[in-house]
Scaffold this motif. Structure first.
Motif, PDB file in Angstrom:
ATOM      1  N   PRO A 239      -5.574  -0.049  -5.720  1.00 50.47           N
ATOM      2  CA  PRO A 239      -4.411   0.396  -4.937  1.00 50.47           C
ATOM      3  C   PRO A 239      -4.712   0.801  -3.496  1.00 50.47           C
ATOM      4  CG  PRO A 239      -4.292   1.259  -7.162  1.00 50.47           C
ATOM      5  CD  PRO A 239      -5.644   0.618  -7.033  1.00 50.47           C
ATOM      6  N   PRO A 240      -5.714   1.651  -3.225  1.00 53.02           N
ATOM      7  CA  PRO A 240      -5.914   2.044  -1.818  1.00 53.02           C
ATOM      8  C   PRO A 240      -6.336   0.887  -0.915  1.00 53.02           C
ATOM      9  CG  PRO A 240      -6.990   3.602  -3.296  1.00 53.02           C
ATOM     10  CD  PRO A 240      -6.598   2.411  -4.125  1.00 53.02           C
ATOM     11  N   GLY A 241      -6.951  -0.149  -1.487  1.00 53.71           N
ATOM     12  CA  GLY A 241      -7.454  -1.243  -0.670  1.00 53.71           C
ATOM     13  C   GLY A 241      -6.573  -2.464  -0.611  1.00 53.71           C
ATOM     14  N   SER A 242      -5.413  -2.406  -1.251  1.00 51.98           N
ATOM     15  CA  SER A 242      -4.620  -3.619  -1.405  1.00 51.98           C
ATOM     16  C   SER A 242      -4.150  -4.203  -0.079  1.00 51.98           C
ATOM     17  CB  SER A 242      -3.430  -3.360  -2.331  1.00 51.98           C
ATOM     18  OG  SER A 242      -2.667  -2.258  -1.882  1.00 51.98           O
ATOM     19  N   GLY A 243      -3.713  -3.340   0.850  1.00 52.21           N
ATOM     20  CA  GLY A 243      -3.277  -3.831   2.148  1.00 52.21           C
ATOM     21  C   GLY A 243      -4.411  -4.448   2.930  1.00 52.21           C
ATOM     22  N   ALA A 244      -5.577  -3.812   2.875  1.00 52.73           N
ATOM     23  CA  ALA A 244      -6.748  -4.347   3.567  1.00 52.73           C
ATOM     24  C   ALA A 244      -7.188  -5.671   2.953  1.00 52.73           C
ATOM     25  CB  ALA A 244      -7.894  -3.336   3.507  1.00 52.73           C
ATOM     26  N   ILE A 245      -7.053  -5.812   1.650  1.00 48.10           N
ATOM     27  CA  ILE A 245      -7.397  -7.079   0.990  1.00 48.10           C
ATOM     28  C   ILE A 245      -6.538  -8.203   1.534  1.00 48.10           C
ATOM     29  CG2 ILE A 245      -7.266  -8.305  -1.222  1.00 48.10           C
ATOM     30  CD1 ILE A 245      -8.144  -5.636  -2.543  1.00 48.10           C
ATOM     31  N   LEU A 246      -5.259  -7.937   1.700  1.00 45.54           N
ATOM     32  CA  LEU A 246      -4.352  -8.943   2.256  1.00 45.54           C
ATOM     33  C   LEU A 246      -4.758  -9.317   3.677  1.00 45.54           C
ATOM     34  CD1 LEU A 246      -1.696 -10.604   2.294  1.00 45.54           C
ATOM     35  CD2 LEU A 246      -0.556  -8.519   3.052  1.00 45.54           C
ATOM     36  N   ALA A 247      -4.976  -8.315   4.513  1.00 42.87           N
ATOM     37  CA  ALA A 247      -5.302  -8.577   5.918  1.00 42.87           C
ATOM     38  C   ALA A 247      -6.625  -9.318   6.053  1.00 42.87           C
ATOM     39  CB  ALA A 247      -5.344  -7.255   6.690  1.00 42.87           C
ATOM     40  N   GLN A 248      -7.629  -8.887   5.308  1.00 39.11           N
ATOM     41  CA  GLN A 248      -8.952  -9.497   5.433  1.00 39.11           C
ATOM     42  C   GLN A 248      -9.003 -10.892   4.821  1.00 39.11           C
ATOM     43  OE1 GLN A 248     -11.834  -6.507   4.087  1.00 39.11           O
ATOM     44  NE2 GLN A 248     -10.716  -4.958   5.269  1.00 39.11           N
TER      45      GLN A 248
END
Length: 408
Positions: A239-248
């Motif tokens: 959950p905390p990394g989900s947005g970063a996963i999308l961007a990266q």
């Protein structure tokens, strides 16, 4: 510094809005209610990794408390009684145990709601059972939280991890995908998702590649590269990394859409920007297309303009207060009677994607996972989104899920 405070029913909507910025008192107008206030507890993440979820949850609770108090309080056999919301910040970690004890032993709350992290729930669910105080989880979905003997712990928005993997498989099959990659965090929720996905995908014709990253990770590039050429990236387990996963993933040139982690849409849109449009879909327990959701969202954003969007965490917080208030009006303030009333009844909450009811051990019964994809806006009506020019469009709703039975 003690991260605990009593949130009293003292102000109108303007006071509620100010509270999000750090005021130590809010909860709604006292109105015409009489008698001693009834304390209900909020144990949620106001700091730490899960703060974006917890801040929304607390605000949803405050909106419900305010509305109930302005209408005369909780009405039962006598005069209406105000609700007071006592709030403990679990700091997304071990502080939850101290917060739980303060709420139950010092504040004498009749219930607790708002738990986000699975580690927090694992540390407090047994306390709730021992104290016989009903506790309502929002996003804590690790399978191990509930046992067959649980009677005072209830899931609300997020079902058990084992129940969320099947809708992922259904979505992949519907799109005729051949390969799915997943990045999970190395903690209770993430490991539960890993096991559930491996079980669900076993025997299917879809190749599954799961990568495990530490919970504090912010650089997901090596994990994304390890996934290889996949048709769908599942960030549900981190959950905390989900947005970063999308961007990266976008920065690496990966074209696969990303399936989220019950993440706040406003957080994802902020982290990934326009790269999220048409690529990011997520699990939700809110029904954004309904009139009931839209009406509630407008009231919420008038009270809490800083929050910008009415996330399903706020919907779940609102539901918690409404459920407990109804129970109090019917059976009084005994925590044991409140829990029994919740078990015996079904609740139709405005904005929810499904009616809320529970198994004997507190698992969601008849839950329906709803996927919505982030699309370029505008919102269908004014007053529904001040976070940006986007809107979540529903693309898939699962069949009612079979409740997970602990130990199965």
């Amino acid at each position: 510094m003690r991260r605990f405070r009593l949130i009293a029913a003292v102000g109108a909507v303007a006071t509620l809005a100010a509270a999000v910025g750090g005021s130590s008192a809010y909860g709604g107008s006292s109105g015409p209610a009489q008698g001693a206030p009834i304390k209900i507890g909020a144990l949620t993440s106001l700091t730490g990794a899960f703060a974006p979820w917890g801040i929304q949850t607390r605000a949803g609770m405050a909106l419900a408390v305010n509305e109930i108090n302005r209408s005369g309080g909780v009405k039962g056999r006598g005069q209406g009684r105000r609700l007071n919301l006592a709030v403990a910040d679990d700091q997304s970690g071990p502080a939850a145990v101290d917060g739980f004890r303060r709420l139950t032993e010092q504040e004498r709350v009749v219930s607790i709601g708002g738990v986000i992290g699975s580690n927090v729930a694992l540390g407090t669910a047994r306390l709730a059972e021992a104290a016989k105080v009903p506790m309502f989880l929002v996003k804590a979905g690790a399978n191990e939280i509930l046992t067959t003997s649980s009677r005072y712990t209830f899931r609300t928005c997020l079902p058990a991890a084992a129940m969320t993997a099947v809708p992922v498989l259904q979505l992949a099959q519907k799109r005729e995908l051949r390969s799915v990659g997943a990045i999970i965090a190395d903690y209770a929720w993430g490991q539960s998702i890993k096991g559930a996905m491996e079980d669900a995908f076993e025997g299917s014709n879809i190749r599954l590649n799961v990568q495990v990253a530490p919970l504090p990770t912010t650089n997901f590039t090596p994990y994304l590269r390890a996934l290889g050429d996949v048709s769908l990236i599942v960030a549900l387990g981190h959950p905390p990394g989900s947005g970063a996963i999308l961007a990266q993933a976008g920065q690496l040139g990966m074209k696969a859409p990303v399936l989220g982690a019950y993440s706040p849409y406003s957080l994802t849109a902020k982290n990934a920007g326009s790269a999220a449009y048409g690529r990011w879909s997520d699990f939700k327990c809110m029904a954004t297309a309904t009139k009931a959701y839209k009406a509630l969202a407008k009231r919420y954003l008038r009270a809490f303009p800083q929050n910008e969007f009415f996330e399903d965490d706020a919907v779940a917080g609102y539901a918690y207060v409404k459920i407990v208030a109804e129970a109090i009006s019917k059976v009084g303030t005994s925590p044991q009677r409140i829990a029994a009333y919740v078990h015996a009844n079904r609740f139709n909450i405005p904005g929810y994607a499904f009616p809320l009811r529970w198994t004997a051990w507190g698992e969601l019964q008849g839950a329906q996972v709803q996927f919505a994809i982030l699309t370029r806006g505008p919102a269908p009506e004014s007053g529904l989104n001040t976070a940006g020019n986007w809107w979540p469009r529903v693309i898939f709703k699962s069949q009612p899920l079979t409740p997970y039975r602990p130990g199965s």
